[in-house]
Design a protein around this motif. Structure first.
Motif, PDB file in Angstrom:
ATOM      1  N   LYS A 251       0.735  -1.045  -0.114  1.00 42.03           N
ATOM      2  CA  LYS A 251       0.088  -0.069   0.034  1.00 42.03           C
ATOM      3  C   LYS A 251       0.897   1.107  -0.024  1.00 42.03           C
ATOM      4  O   LYS A 251       0.431   2.520  -0.447  1.00 42.03           O
ATOM      5  N   HIS A 252       2.071   1.123   0.501  1.00 41.12           N
ATOM      6  CA  HIS A 252       3.014   2.303   0.746  1.00 41.12           C
ATOM      7  C   HIS A 252       4.421   2.100   0.004  1.00 41.12           C
ATOM      8  O   HIS A 252       5.301   1.882   0.551  1.00 41.12           O
ATOM      9  N   PRO A 253       4.266   2.009  -1.083  1.00 37.60           N
ATOM     10  CA  PRO A 253       5.451   1.826  -1.931  1.00 37.60           C
ATOM     11  C   PRO A 253       6.741   3.039  -1.780  1.00 37.60           C
ATOM     12  O   PRO A 253       7.695   2.642  -1.962  1.00 37.60           O
ATOM     13  N   GLU A 254       6.105   4.166  -1.152  1.00 34.24           N
ATOM     14  CA  GLU A 254       7.225   5.152  -0.951  1.00 34.24           C
ATOM     15  C   GLU A 254       8.008   4.669   0.137  1.00 34.24           C
ATOM     16  O   GLU A 254       9.078   5.486   0.100  1.00 34.24           O
ATOM     17  N   PHE A 255       7.850   3.677   0.910  1.00 37.80           N
ATOM     18  CA  PHE A 255       8.597   3.209   1.938  1.00 37.80           C
ATOM     19  C   PHE A 255       9.450   1.977   1.549  1.00 37.80           C
ATOM     20  O   PHE A 255       9.882   1.309   2.265  1.00 37.80           O
ATOM     21  N   PHE A 256       9.478   1.847   0.330  1.00 37.92           N
ATOM     22  CA  PHE A 256      10.279   0.750  -0.305  1.00 37.92           C
ATOM     23  C   PHE A 256      11.839   0.581   0.291  1.00 37.92           C
ATOM     24  O   PHE A 256      12.446   1.649   0.390  1.00 37.92           O
ATOM     25  N   ASP A 257      11.974  -0.572   0.520  1.00 42.77           N
ATOM     26  CA  ASP A 257      13.604  -0.739   1.043  1.00 42.77           C
ATOM     27  C   ASP A 257      14.069  -2.009   0.468  1.00 42.77           C
ATOM     28  O   ASP A 257      13.605  -3.149   0.640  1.00 42.77           O
ATOM     29  N   PRO A 258      15.216  -1.973  -0.299  1.00 41.83           N
ATOM     30  CA  PRO A 258      15.552  -3.042  -1.068  1.00 41.83           C
ATOM     31  C   PRO A 258      16.002  -4.350  -0.227  1.00 41.83           C
ATOM     32  O   PRO A 258      16.140  -5.516  -0.633  1.00 41.83           O
ATOM     33  N   ASN A 259      16.233  -4.126   1.112  1.00 38.95           N
ATOM     34  CA  ASN A 259      16.829  -5.071   2.093  1.00 38.95           C
ATOM     35  C   ASN A 259      15.576  -5.492   3.021  1.00 38.95           C
ATOM     36  O   ASN A 259      15.817  -5.931   4.257  1.00 38.95           O
ATOM     37  N   SER A 260      14.392  -5.161   2.815  1.00 36.50           N
ATOM     38  CA  SER A 260      13.375  -5.380   3.640  1.00 36.50           C
ATOM     39  C   SER A 260      13.163  -6.909   3.870  1.00 36.50           C
ATOM     40  O   SER A 260      13.446  -7.795   2.856  1.00 36.50           O
TER      41      SER A 260
END
Ligand code: AMP
Ligand code: ZN
Length: 664
Positions: free
Chosen positions: A47-56
């Motif tokens: 829902k919130h791609p703005e908080f994407f983190d490649p290391n999630s």
């Protein structure tokens, strides 16, 4: 709590659980709760791609496809190790060291893990890159694949240097290895030979979600960089543990070569209790200052030495050579031995591989042979004790006829093995093929097992998978251990297999080299079995990832009259020989012939959905930009290097919305 904080706190909680489970082997949450939290995070992130983190932690399942692995030059070369084989070797080494450094010399003894070496780069606590050793100077960028290995921390804990490399070994523990092989056995696929090759092969898989499924582990042993905050190798291991890395606890300090040898002797015995394979011990000078004084030869550090364990060997009598026929008709010679203890198990049989191997070692029945158990599951014969060869011994004549059906064997150029060409008349091949057909990943026929298949064939009730569909309850009831209920289940199981999708039917047919993935590709491209049967060699090769070998095999399969009869029978019985209408409905040719690169994060569709849209509309998803790329679909946070390259090559860069208009 703001959404961002919520996401961050879920991430760090899940990270901690991953660490407890995969690094410390000490979970503190049950699987169900873990999955719930992961799901919650996945939903928030979607829902919130703005908080994407490649290391999630959600990205551990993989999905990224690497077509060509980029070559990366190692900032610090990855050296080999010198080998020693005796106490004398070690004493000589110690003398050389003492001549060249000041002060007393302390050693660290570590296990030598047998897998594939890897170099991980961390910046500000995040994993940024993972590169294979390659030739030592440069290796392949396998970051997407490494990220799926749960014991590799994506985000470090505690305090850590700003930037450093850490080296380690990717291993496949025995348990996981055996589990993978059980699945392959069930799917009728060839077994993996040993954990080491399987581990290193895994690093180069194109589909990272495949890597995610493999129970690989990463064991670390060396930190490299500037201002690291420790002065000895031993402390660096501890530091690595605190940052969240998996560093085996076996490492030990030794003050003398005698103490080193104690360590070697201890582990030579106890290594069999370890969950993964080790092939020796690595001894390192503990002081980093002294390491620097010693430096490197052209090939290896002067401050480290490997001491290889001796592979375990015994000698025993070779009673008889027999020959096995596999599902594909491949012949494997087997040595039947006088039972003997080796590495904790009783060995009765050893593989002889093929005719050349027997000739090369001049192995004969009645010989006393040396058997060795290396990483392989099946022990092998490495030499003959000629001094014990009986006077009347005869050179082994490799069989020329199939031991099961007496057909003349063939051996094609380039093949190490002989084959029985009696594809449709040789019992082990017939049985093996039907067993493959009913297996879980193929038609998954409930109520029918491998042994029943053998019975059905041996009783003359069926000759091919297409005959399954004419079986009646009365036919199978007389079989051994078959009761009313089980007979009913069997017939029902066969009946429901008629609903299995086309791609799985295609895989189930057992066309050589057409595994699950290739079957999917072919099904998707051709959409029906008739289209595949009519495809020419050039046509097949033009399909993404279909090579000469597969194309030839497909053509050979469909040129057999018998196979066509079987397929006709399957058709009459109502099996799915084309893609279902529902699947077809979503497919168009709108992007036919276009090669498209996708980069960044998207808003209205996920990256995976976007890729699927490209493929469903006849386009090709490619992972790197080249002059052949037609479009770059750019999402948020797209990598800057991709953009530069696209601009340089004048590749049109389109937005998510533009793309969706294209396929609308
Ligand atoms: P070799 O390939 O026989 O020259 O051995 C060198 C390789 O051993 C290195 O590339 C490492 O990947 C591997 N290795 C395994 N365990 C260790 C360890 N504890 N310390 C250093 N190297 C190790
Ligand atoms: Zn045969």
């Amino acid at each position: 709590m703001s959404i961002e904080t919520q996401i961050q706190s879920l991430r760090s909680e899940l990270r901690e659980h991953n660490h407890n489970y995969y690094v410390l082997d000490h979970p503190t949450i049950d699987d169900f709760d873990f999955d719930m939290k992961l799901k919650q995070l996945q939903e928030l992130e979607a829902k919130h791609p703005e908080f994407f983190d490649p290391n999630s932690p959600t990205l551990r399942v993989g999905g990224e496809i690497t077509k060509n692995f980029n070559t990366i030059v190692h900032e610090h070369r990855m050296y080999s190790l010198d080998n020693s084989y005796s106490k004398e070797d070690l004493l000589d080494w110690e003398k050389r060291i003492e001549k060249n450094v000041d002060g007393t010399v302390e050693f660290v003894c570590e296990l030598k893990y047998d897998g594939a070496s890897i170099s991980l780069t961390y910046e500000n606590g995040s994993l940024v890159r993972a590169v294979t050793r390659g030739d030592g100077t440069q290796g392949d960028d396998v970051t997407a694949n490494i990220k799926t290995i749960k014991s590799v921390p994506l985000q470090l804990k505690g305090d850590y240097p700003d930037k450093f490399d850490i080296r380690g070994e990717i291993v496949l523990p025995f348990d996981g290895f055996h589990k993978m092989n059980e699945e392959r056995l069930e799917a009728g696929e060839e077994l993996y030979r040993n954990p080491r090759n399987t581990a290193s092969g895994s690093l180069k898989l194109q589909d990272s979600s495949e890597v995610a499924k493999r129970p690989l582990e990463c064991l670390l042993y060396s930190i490299i960089g500037r201002d690291l905050g420790f002065t000895t190798q031993f402390d660096s291991l501890d530091k690595a543990r605190h940052m969240g890395f998996k560093v085996p606890e076996a490492a030990k300090l030794a003050m003398s070569v005698d103490e080193v040898l104690e360590f070697v002797e201890y582990w030579d015995v106890h290594r069999h209790d370890l969950p993964y394979e080790t092939d020796g011990v690595v001894i390192k000078v503990n002081s980093l200052q002294q390491q620097e004084e010693l430096g490197y030869t052209a090939k290896a550090p002067r401050w480290a030495m490997a001491y290889k364990f001796k592979a375990e060997q015994v000698s025993t009598r070779l009673n008889e050579i027999t020959y096995q026929v596999g599902r594909t008709g491949a012949i494997t010679p087997v040595a039947n031995l006088k039972p003997v203890e080796l590495a904790g198990t009783t060995v009765k049989r050893a593989s002889l591989h093929n005719a050349d191997q027997i000739a090369k070692l001049d192995i004969r029945e009645g010989d006393e042979v040396y058997v060795e158990k290396g990483g392989e599951i099946i022990p092998k014969i490495i030499a003959v004790d000629l001094s014990k060869r009986p006077a009347d011994s005869k050179v082994t004549q490799y069989i020329t006829q199939c031991p099961e059906c007496q057909t003349e064997l063939v051996r094609q150029e380039g093949d190490a093995k002989h084959y029985c060409p009696n594809y449709n008349g040789c019992n082990p091949q017939i049985i093996g093929r039907i067993q493959h057909y009913i297996s879980r990943k193929a038609m998954d026929i409930e109520g029918l097992g491998g042994e029943t298949v053998a019975l059905l064939v041996n009783e003359g009730l069926i000759f091919n998978y297409s005959d399954l569909y004419t079986l009646k309850k009365e036919d199978v009831l007389p079989l051994e251990r078959m009761a009313e209920k089980s007979a009913e289940n069997l017939i029902n199981g066969i009946e429901s297999s008629k609903q299995i999708s086309f791609e799985r039917v295609l895989f189930a047919l057992g066309i050589r080299y057409v595994g699950e993935t290739v079957a999917k590709k072919l099904a998707k491209h051709y959409k029906s079995i008739d289209a595949i049967a009519n495809a020419s060699n050039e046509d097949l090769i033009a399909v993404d990832e279909i090579g000469e070998r597969i194309a030839e095999s497909v053509i050979e399969f469909f040129s057999s009259e018998e196979n066509n009869v079987f397929i006709e029978k399957l058709r009459i019985h109502g099996l799915q020989l084309e893609l279902s209408a529902e699947k077809l409905a979503n497919q168009t040719d709108k992007l036919k012939g276009l090669s498209i690169v996708v980069s960044g994060v998207f808003v209205s569709v996920s990256r995976t959905e976007l890729k699927k849209l490209i493929e469903d509309n006849g386009g090709k998803v490619s992972s790197s930009i080249s002059s052949k790329t037609n479009y770059l679909v750019a999402g948020e946070k797209m990598g800057p290097s991709k953009r530069t390259k696209a601009e340089l090559l004048e590749i049109p860069i389109i937005s998510e919305d533009d793309f969706l208009l294209l396929v609308e």
